[in-house]
Design an enzyme around this catalytic site. Structure first.
Site, short mmCIF file in Angstrom:
data_model
loop_
_atom_site.label_atom_id
_atom_site.label_comp_id
_atom_site.label_asym_id
_atom_site.label_seq_id
_atom_site.Cartn_x
_atom_site.Cartn_y
_atom_site.Cartn_z
CD1 TRP A 262 -3.03 1.35 0.73
CD2 TRP A 262 -1.55 2.46 1.97
NE1 TRP A 262 -3.55 2.58 0.99
CE2 TRP A 262 -2.67 3.29 1.74
CE3 TRP A 262 -0.48 2.96 2.72
CZ2 TRP A 262 -2.76 4.58 2.26
CZ3 TRP A 262 -0.56 4.25 3.23
CH2 TRP A 262 -1.70 5.04 3.00
CG HIS A 263 3.30 2.36 3.24
ND1 HIS A 263 2.65 1.36 3.91
CD2 HIS A 263 3.20 3.45 4.03
CE1 HIS A 263 2.19 1.82 5.06
NE2 HIS A 263 2.50 3.09 5.16
N GLY A 264 3.59 1.82 -1.48
CA GLY A 264 4.19 2.18 -2.74
C GLY A 264 4.41 0.97 -3.61
CG PHE B 290 2.65 6.61 0.82
CD1 PHE B 290 3.69 6.10 0.06
CD2 PHE B 290 2.94 7.16 2.05
CE1 PHE B 290 4.98 6.14 0.55
CE2 PHE B 290 4.22 7.18 2.53
CZ PHE B 290 5.24 6.69 1.77
#
Lengths: 470, 463
Positions: free
Chosen positions: A316-318, A470
């Protein structure tokens, strides 16, 4: 637009507040919030406002279908369709390039795909809409009959682009029945200013110093430099992101909304498990409520469930392997803690479990900040003395001493120290209800932070929040 | 609480007043005197700019750049940060404020408006698209950056330094009211320099002499006790370089000469350049290396132009520098001469010591042959000895050239950043041959040797 820009502070916010409070009617006030929020989003992301509206539209539709067809196959089908569409949109805009690149390098092919820049806030608002549809399905909340009120929820500028991931059920009532009060407004202003100060005075400065200490390649980094660098980055990411959440919560309060806390002093945790209860709470609780528990939680296949949750949290963060690695790192630590280590941590003196947790988190940030995994390993090698490097260098001690005040203030800002002292002062003035703390000390500190932040903002170039990507 | 608390009241009033004053301030500044740079201009509203969102980003930059009392507030924030460093050792390391820097060599006051408009074109001579390497530009608008915006040839912009290019350049050490650039030895940079000069040697006729002069950064001559080792030895770097250079390239060792005079005023405190005195010593070394007799300093007319706050000040905005400005002294050549600059628009007459800048606090270094963005320039002297010199230089070369006049009939000057093949129609080798130049002097500052983009510009001259 970002909260910490002069344009937001001196143009957007006064105009929005002015329009909002000049009008008394609830419906018009909601309209003003929708229009200003869309303008806020369009400022910088004019094209993808269409995506935001389309996304709201189908979630609005499916939620209504779910509610009107309870017990029928349409109920489940609509839920599935809504979740699938949300994930497809997020997947396409955020991960398609990553997937294609990996496929190409794996198969030696050269597929190409139309690439877009990541629409700002998409990771946040798709999670918001997923939570909405699922909550309607679970009968936790009634579907919103008005499209525009749902659009208000999705697009509200306070938490549109970088969280917190506010649940619809938490503000459902407030859309129609919120009460704007002086008390709430005062709290909002106070909270906003604290967040602004964290971002502008501390996080941005910490980031500048970190980049000077670390340099772009690590050919000259000393052991102390590596530790100082990652410490500064850790301060930066917390102060930046929690500062943003403070501003979001504060802005919400100015308009009569109450949002849940997103951070609870994560760096004082005594275990990694606890850290994740205190860090980015709206995200970890999303994964808990909409992934972990539906999969069976700790009742069945706990390992698998944990693995999936942390794989997704990382991703999810990248769209990059280092974030996946970062998620997996936490998966391992949490499994370790769940199997036996938590018991150990409970028995040893608190200071040791705090040091352990902090170390674990610092190492985690090394993976987080290096998209190049090789570079992350080099960095860790320097930190732990595997690469033969000098213990320190003159630059590091100069930077450290010159920024000692910043570092001390930033470290304190990561702890409940200030609110602890504030409560002490407040409790001494029992005879006077408002008390000097409430009427004098706090407002004076707020104004000091505000003025200083504006001065700093003028001197800083454009610096978007970390969590924007993000 | 039944009313707004006073901090909420101040909050609302403050942001509203700031908003209104900015709105009503029609006379927005276009340059920051303090930072010596052009401010972001108001972006033009275009469909494309709107769709890509560039318009909004530019507008926000413009908004904060033209914020009311900006210079004062920037300064206050710097002072506050400085005050917060009270636990420090009194030394600061500053990464230069790498905003869009005002071009160093031009910005003639009379055309400043135009420059500002073009300021954000970032014309960096990208190695891949240096003007001279662009075969498709047949007209004389050679200095077109790859961003497609057209820049007129006389738009003499100093390319913005891309500090991301090399992590080890762009750092200043501020100590005792003096700012010096920190030098970090980067082996590859020096190998690259040697490779380029060797290439020149190979391509040029043996009769053409090549001299290599590298002015060190002032950091080398600072006596740091506690923090020795913060800058790498430039002497070692130069020795390493000498071992790589072709035997037929003559090294002009200005290092030892300057080192012997390090207690004199050879570098500015508030600017990274050498003073005219420093440049004079380098000139003496050059002449001695060639076996010629240098002129004595007394033979030049000495003029004091007063206070000077240079690049190191504008980049660091350090108060200790501001309190202790440099004094700016020039030595006027007495040899009769004429100085011409050439760009796409033709020939421009100029002064070797250009008094146009004498009253500027921050731009005084431009007094030394400001070649601007011209492709090449030449000083023709009354000396009738047939000797012709080409100086391939960065801004350090500007201060040394005025001392050379009595030794040459013609002194050609080329700044690698601005040479444009479309103007001359030839590469630098052909340029040297056609003008029958017999000596080539490379005068390139240590930090520019370390700066890959600058050196690739020097290499690009060959194409």
């Amino acid at each position: 637009m970002v909260f910490s820009s002069l344009f937001f502070l001196c143009v957007f916010l006064p105009i929005t507040l002015g329009l909002y409070y000049v009008i008394k009617n609830r419906t018009y006030r909601n309209w003003i919030l929708i229009i200003t929020s869309l303008f806020f989003y369009a400022w910088g992301e004019p094209v993808w406002i269409s995506l935001l509206i389309i996304s709201t539209l189908f979630n609005y539709y499916f939620a209504l279908v779910i509610e009107r067809n309870r017990g029928s196959w349409k109920e489940k089908a609509s839920l599935t369709a809504a979740i699938a569409l949300n994930i497809i949109i997020l997947g396409y805009f955020k991960y398609s390039g990553f997937i294609v690149d990996n496929l190409n390098s794996l198969l030696g092919t050269s597929f190409e795909i139309l690439r877009f820049g990541l629409p700002v806030g998409i990771s946040f608002y798709t999670f918001k809409t997923i939570s909405y549809v699922v909550d309607v399905y679970r009968r936790d909340v009634k579907a919103q009959p008005s499209f525009f009120k749902l659009l208000l929820y999705v697009s509200m500028f306070h938490q549109l682009v970088a969280g917190p991931i506010v649940r619809y059920k938490d503000i459902d009532d407030a859309i129609d029945n919120r009460v704007e009060s002086f008390e709430g407004f005062n709290y909002g202003v106070s909270r906003f200013i604290v967040g602004l100060g964290k971002k502008v005075l501390l996080a941005n400065t910490a980031s500048n110093v970190a980049s000077m200490v670390m340099g772009n390649n690590y050919s000259r980094l000393s052991v102390a430099g590596a530790w100082l660098g990652i410490l500064l980055l850790s301060l930066q990411i917390y102060l930046d992101f929690s500062g943003y959440s403070d501003m979001a919560i504060g802005l919400g309060a100015m308009f009569g909304f109450k949002y849940k806390e997103n951070f609870d002093y994560p760096y004082i945790s005594k275990s990694v498990t606890e850290f994740w209860r205190r860090w980015h709470i709206s995200l970890s609780s999303f994964f808990r409520d909409y992934v972990y528990i539906p999969l069976g939680g700790n009742r069945k296949y706990q390992m698998r469930n944990l693995f999936i949750v942390w794989f997704l949290t990382g991703l999810w963060h990248g769209a990059s392997w280092n974030f996946v690695l970062w998620g997996m790192y936490y998966f391992l630590l949490l499994v370790l803690e769940k199997t036996f280590f938590l018991k150990v941590l409970d028995r040893i003196p608190a200071v040791f479990s705090r040091i352990y947790s902090l170390l674990a988190v610092l190492v985690g940030w090394v993976f987080f900040f290096h998209t190049d995994i090789g570079q992350a390993l080099t960095y860790l090698g320097i930190m732990f003395g595997i690469n033969t490097r000098p213990i320190s260098s003159p630059e590091v001690s100069i930077h450290f001493l010159n920024n000692a005040v910043l570092i001390i203030v930033s470290v304190l800002a990561c702890t409940p120290a200030a609110s602890w002292i504030y409560r002490k002062i407040k409790n001494r003035n029992k005879e006077n209800e408002a008390g000097i703390a409430e009427t004098l000390i706090r407002p004076a500190i707020n104004i000091f932070i505000l003025i200083l932040s504006i001065i700093f903002l003028v001197g800083q170039s454009y610096s978007p929040f970390l969590y924007f990507k993000f | 609480m039944k009313k707004l608390r006073w901090d909420s009241v101040i909050f609302i009033i403050l942001i509203t007043i700031l908003g209104l004053t900015n709105l009503l301030n029609f006379n927005k500044p276009t340059v920051s005197v303090l930072e010596n740079r052009a401010l972001k201009p108001k972006p033009e509203l275009t469909i494309n700019g709107l769709l890509t969102g560039d318009y909004f980003r530019d507008y926000e930059d413009y908004y904060s750049d033209t914020f009311i009392l900006r210079d004062k507030l920037v300064k206050t924030s710097k002072d506050f940060q400085k005050a917060m460093a009270f636990l420090g050792p009194g030394i600061t390391i500053v990464q230069s404020v790498d905003d869009i820097q005002k071009p160093q060599e031009n910005n003639l006051p009379d055309q400043s408006d135009k420059n500002i408009g073009n300021e954000d074109n970032d014309i960096i001579p990208d190695p891949a698209s240096t003007p001279s390497a662009q075969p498709d530009t047949s007209d004389d608008t050679g200095q077109t950056g790859q961003n497609g915006e057209n820049a007129s040839p006389e738009n003499d912009e100093m390319p913005e330094r891309d500090f991301g290019d090399d992590p080890n350049i762009g750092y200043y050490l501020v100590i005792d009211g003096k700012a010096v650039q920190i030098f970090k030895f980067n082996k590859e940079s020096f190998e690259y320099y040697a490779q380029i000069l060797n290439k020149y040697r190979e391509m040029l006729d043996d009769s053409v002499k090549i001299y290599s002069m590298i002015p060190p950064t002032a950091g080398e001559f600072l006596r740091l006790k506690k923090y020795a080792g913060i800058t790498d030895s430039q002497n070692d770097a130069l020795s390493y370089l000498e071992s790589l250079l072709d035997k037929d390239i003559v090294t002009v060792n200005v290092y030892d000469k300057l080192n012997r005079h390090k207690d004199e005023y050879i570098y500015f405190r508030t600017d990274h350049h050498w003073t005219a005195l420093g440049a004079y010593y380098a000139y003496v070394e050059f002449m001695e290396t060639k076996g010629e007799k240098p002129l004595s300093l007394e033979q030049f007319e000495k003029i004091d132009l007063g206070d000077f706050l240079g690049s190191s000040y504008t980049k660091t905005l350090d108060k200790s520098l501001e309190k202790n400005p440099d004094s700016f002294i020039v030595y006027k050549p007495y040899t009769k001469h004429e100085f011409f600059k050439y760009d796409g628009k033709g020939e421009h007459k100029a002064d070797v010591i250009d008094m146009k800048y004498k009253d500027s606090l921050t731009d005084k270094y431009l007094t030394f042959i400001s070649t601007g963005g011209s492709t090449w320039s030449v000083i023709r002297t009354e000396v009738n000895n047939g000797k012709k010199l080409l100086i391939i230089k960065d801004s350090f070369g500007n201060a040394i050239a005025p001392f050379m006049l009595s030794h040459y009939e013609e002194i050609y000057i080329v700044d690698a950043r601005f040479y444009n093949k479309n103007v001359t129609g030839k590469n630098i080798i052909e340029f040297i041959e056609d003008n029958k130049i017999d000596e080539v002097l490379f005068c390139i500052y240590m930090e520019d040797v370390n700066w890959h983009k600058f050196m690739s510009g020097v290499e690009g001259l060959l194409n």
